[in-house]
Design a protein around this motif. Structure first.
Motif, PDB file in Angstrom:
ATOM      1  N   VAL A 128      -9.656   3.170   4.789  1.00  0.00           N
ATOM      2  CA  VAL A 128      -9.482   1.711   4.698  1.00  0.00           C
ATOM      3  C   VAL A 128      -9.618   1.273   3.245  1.00  0.00           C
ATOM      4  O   VAL A 128      -8.846   0.430   2.756  1.00  0.00           O
ATOM      5  N   TRP A 129     -10.565   1.862   2.543  1.00  0.00           N
ATOM      6  CA  TRP A 129     -10.761   1.482   1.145  1.00  0.00           C
ATOM      7  C   TRP A 129      -9.518   1.841   0.311  1.00  0.00           C
ATOM      8  O   TRP A 129      -9.006   1.007  -0.438  1.00  0.00           O
ATOM      9  N   ARG A 130      -9.023   3.056   0.453  1.00  0.00           N
ATOM     10  CA  ARG A 130      -7.860   3.485  -0.337  1.00  0.00           C
ATOM     11  C   ARG A 130      -6.626   2.656   0.008  1.00  0.00           C
ATOM     12  O   ARG A 130      -5.865   2.256  -0.863  1.00  0.00           O
ATOM     13  N   PHE A 131      -6.452   2.418   1.293  1.00  0.00           N
ATOM     14  CA  PHE A 131      -5.288   1.641   1.747  1.00  0.00           C
ATOM     15  C   PHE A 131      -5.327   0.233   1.139  1.00  0.00           C
ATOM     16  O   PHE A 131      -4.344  -0.248   0.579  1.00  0.00           O
ATOM     17  N   THR A 132      -6.506  -0.379   1.210  1.00  0.00           N
ATOM     18  CA  THR A 132      -6.659  -1.734   0.677  1.00  0.00           C
ATOM     19  C   THR A 132      -6.511  -1.749  -0.837  1.00  0.00           C
ATOM     20  O   THR A 132      -5.808  -2.597  -1.401  1.00  0.00           O
TER      21      THR A 132
ATOM     22  N   ALA B 283       0.833  -1.194   0.000  1.00  0.00           N
ATOM     23  CA  ALA B 283       0.000   0.000   0.000  1.00  0.00           C
ATOM     24  C   ALA B 283       0.871   1.249   0.000  1.00  0.00           C
ATOM     25  O   ALA B 283       0.626   2.190  -0.769  1.00  0.00           O
ATOM     26  N   LEU B 284       1.903   1.244   0.840  1.00  0.00           N
ATOM     27  CA  LEU B 284       2.789   2.408   0.920  1.00  0.00           C
ATOM     28  C   LEU B 284       3.511   2.624  -0.412  1.00  0.00           C
ATOM     29  O   LEU B 284       3.688   3.768  -0.864  1.00  0.00           O
ATOM     30  N   ALA B 285       3.922   1.537  -1.047  1.00  0.00           N
ATOM     31  CA  ALA B 285       4.626   1.654  -2.331  1.00  0.00           C
ATOM     32  C   ALA B 285       3.716   2.281  -3.381  1.00  0.00           C
ATOM     33  O   ALA B 285       4.130   3.161  -4.148  1.00  0.00           O
ATOM     34  N   GLU B 286       2.452   1.832  -3.396  1.00  0.00           N
ATOM     35  CA  GLU B 286       1.496   2.388  -4.356  1.00  0.00           C
ATOM     36  C   GLU B 286       1.240   3.864  -4.069  1.00  0.00           C
ATOM     37  O   GLU B 286       1.150   4.676  -4.997  1.00  0.00           O
ATOM     38  N   TYR B 287       1.141   4.213  -2.786  1.00  0.00           N
ATOM     39  CA  TYR B 287       0.998   5.622  -2.415  1.00  0.00           C
ATOM     40  C   TYR B 287       2.167   6.435  -2.981  1.00  0.00           C
ATOM     41  O   TYR B 287       1.987   7.521  -3.543  1.00  0.00           O
ATOM     42  N   SER B 288       3.377   5.926  -2.787  1.00  0.00           N
ATOM     43  CA  SER B 288       4.571   6.647  -3.258  1.00  0.00           C
ATOM     44  C   SER B 288       4.573   6.763  -4.780  1.00  0.00           C
ATOM     45  O   SER B 288       4.878   7.808  -5.350  1.00  0.00           O
TER      46      SER B 288
ATOM     47  N   SER C 151      -4.903   0.288  -2.688  1.00  0.00           N
ATOM     48  CA  SER C 151      -3.499   0.533  -3.047  1.00  0.00           C
ATOM     49  C   SER C 151      -2.674  -0.737  -2.939  1.00  0.00           C
ATOM     50  O   SER C 151      -1.882  -1.064  -3.826  1.00  0.00           O
ATOM     51  N   ALA C 152      -2.872  -1.455  -1.839  1.00  0.00           N
ATOM     52  CA  ALA C 152      -2.122  -2.698  -1.661  1.00  0.00           C
ATOM     53  C   ALA C 152      -2.451  -3.683  -2.782  1.00  0.00           C
ATOM     54  O   ALA C 152      -1.555  -4.300  -3.375  1.00  0.00           O
ATOM     55  N   LEU C 153      -3.747  -3.818  -3.085  1.00  0.00           N
ATOM     56  CA  LEU C 153      -4.151  -4.746  -4.141  1.00  0.00           C
ATOM     57  C   LEU C 153      -3.590  -4.309  -5.503  1.00  0.00           C
ATOM     58  O   LEU C 153      -3.172  -5.144  -6.305  1.00  0.00           O
ATOM     59  N   ALA C 154      -3.586  -2.996  -5.754  1.00  0.00           N
ATOM     60  CA  ALA C 154      -3.048  -2.493  -7.025  1.00  0.00           C
ATOM     61  C   ALA C 154      -1.576  -2.832  -7.163  1.00  0.00           C
ATOM     62  O   ALA C 154      -1.111  -3.262  -8.231  1.00  0.00           O
ATOM     63  N   GLU C 155      -0.839  -2.642  -6.070  1.00  0.00           N
ATOM     64  CA  GLU C 155       0.596  -2.947  -6.107  1.00  0.00           C
ATOM     65  C   GLU C 155       0.815  -4.446  -6.310  1.00  0.00           C
ATOM     66  O   GLU C 155       1.703  -4.858  -7.064  1.00  0.00           O
ATOM     67  N   TYR C 156      -0.034  -5.278  -5.640  1.00  0.00           N
ATOM     68  CA  TYR C 156       0.040  -6.721  -5.859  1.00  0.00           C
ATOM     69  C   TYR C 156      -0.148  -7.032  -7.348  1.00  0.00           C
ATOM     70  O   TYR C 156       0.582  -7.841  -7.934  1.00  0.00           O
TER      71      TYR C 156
END
Lengths: 229, 229
Positions: free
Chosen positions: B193-197, A200-205, B199-204
């Motif tokens: 929570v939605w954005r955090f999740t 999540a942090l990486a995507e934010y960055s 973002s993590a899924l997008a990076e995955y």
DNA sequence: CTACCGTTTAAACAGCTGTTTGAATCGCGT
DNA sequence: ACGCGATTCAAACAGCTGTTTAAACGGTAG
């Protein structure tokens, strides 16, 4: 038996019993029976039941911090590795692999139903931990992220970790035993939480979305202040 | 007063009281006083204290599901918008804005300290919700993610949401009131929570790291099975 | 040995708990 | 108006709770 012996015995047996049954359901007779001392001993050494409970909660915190201290880092340890260590430590404190894990259960009880020790517990035990966490998060984010955003992300990390300890029953009812044994032990969960957070942090960055959001929030707030004036 | 009236009155006042003080600390005398009925009424209508408690917990669940039903989607609603709606619904159930939010508090108590209603609560109330959530997560991940990974991510979402409801005290002690009012209300938290999740899924998805990890886990397991044979 | 003080003990205390009882009361079909 | 089942009521019950008491105990300094 010296003074220290009886007091220590009571404190030792009280923790797991309070953790299992809760404050109200636990009787001092049961504790004293388990400790092999007379009922009056609790009042003699601790004054009353509540002060014994508070001592037991603090004792649990001390045991956890002693057994799973914060990891030591050198100057060259990268931020994401520090985050990984921090998450692993926190989850180990929550779910001690071998032990009956009563310490964190007791602490979580006190947090949910505060009775005198909660404030001190949070301010002395949790706050330093949380501050380290948010510092790391800040380092892993692009400049321009706001404090509230960083705090929210901090609680997202904590929330993920705490869930498995506080609501293990839900996991037990939802996940088959074989899958649980393989993927829901302390280390597997810590690795997952770390990867999830790091992603999540990486995507934010990468997208700078968090900075844009911080700016938008700021603009909203200014607008609201003008509206009030 | 007809039969339905007294029963309903008791059930209505019992929920908030049980939620605030817990099962053990709540006396049926206090409940009956609040409901304006005789002490014997509880035993007359519910049999005993525990069965009243179980009824109260189930009643709380019904109220929540009625007040915040799962969002309706059309075929064209994209998966990430569905995820957003699901998270908002769940957090609203956890932290009703106006009301005293006693329902979820009571349910969380029962989960932490099961007393007969917990299993049914999870299997009938939580499981369907969790299944929708994991389906959405699967759709937002690249093909090849394993079930355990999806389950872990599902609990990461739930954990983030539950934390704010179950451990609000910690947030209160850590965050200044002005920041809390602005950034820690139900909608702000749900958006985070939605954005955090997401973002993590997008990076995955972007890095395919989750598929590689799934393959690695599979290889590990095969190796372990060979070792046993 | 003796006097003393910290500790332990069994017993008792007052108060509250969930539950039961048996009579009084109510609502309603006849 | 009567009778009957459902409901309500005040009172009592037995059991357990945290806490207190006053006597007994045990080691140790004088």
């Amino acid at each position: 038996m010296t003074r220290a012996d009886s007091r220590a015995h009571i404190l030792q047996v009280a923790g797991p019993i309070f953790a299992k049954d809760g404050y109200q359901s636990t009787t001092i007779r049961r504790i004293c029976e388990a400790a092999g001392v007379n009922v009056a001993a609790v009042n003699y050494y601790f004054g009353d039941k509540e002060r014994l409970y508070i001592e037991a909660v603090k004792h649990a915190r001390d045991l956890l911090e002693e057994r799973w201290p914060l990891p030591k880092w050198t100057e060259s340890t990268p931020a994401d590795e520090r985050l990984r260590g921090l998450i692993h430590t926190f989850i180990r404190r929550l779910i001690s692999p071998a032990q009956g894990e009563w310490q964190m259960k007791l602490i979580l009880r006190e947090i949910i139903e505060p009775s005198g020790a909660a404030r001190e517990l949070v301010q002395e035990g949790f706050a330093p931990f949380f501050n380290v966490l948010t510092e790391l998060i800040q380092q892993l984010l692009p400049c321009g992220a706001s404090d509230p955003q960083i705090h929210q992300i901090g609680f997202s990390v904590i929330g993920q970790c705490v869930f498995y300890a506080a609501h293990q029953q839900v996991v037990d009812l939802m996940i088959e035993e074989v899958e649980r044994a393989e993927h829901f032990d302390a280390d597997s969960l810590a690795e997952h939480v770390w990867r999830f957070t790091k992603s999540a942090l990486a995507e934010y960055s990468r997208t700078d979305s968090i900075v844009n959001r911080a700016k938008a929030d700021n603009a909203d707030q200014l607008l609201k202040q003008e509206h009030q004036a």
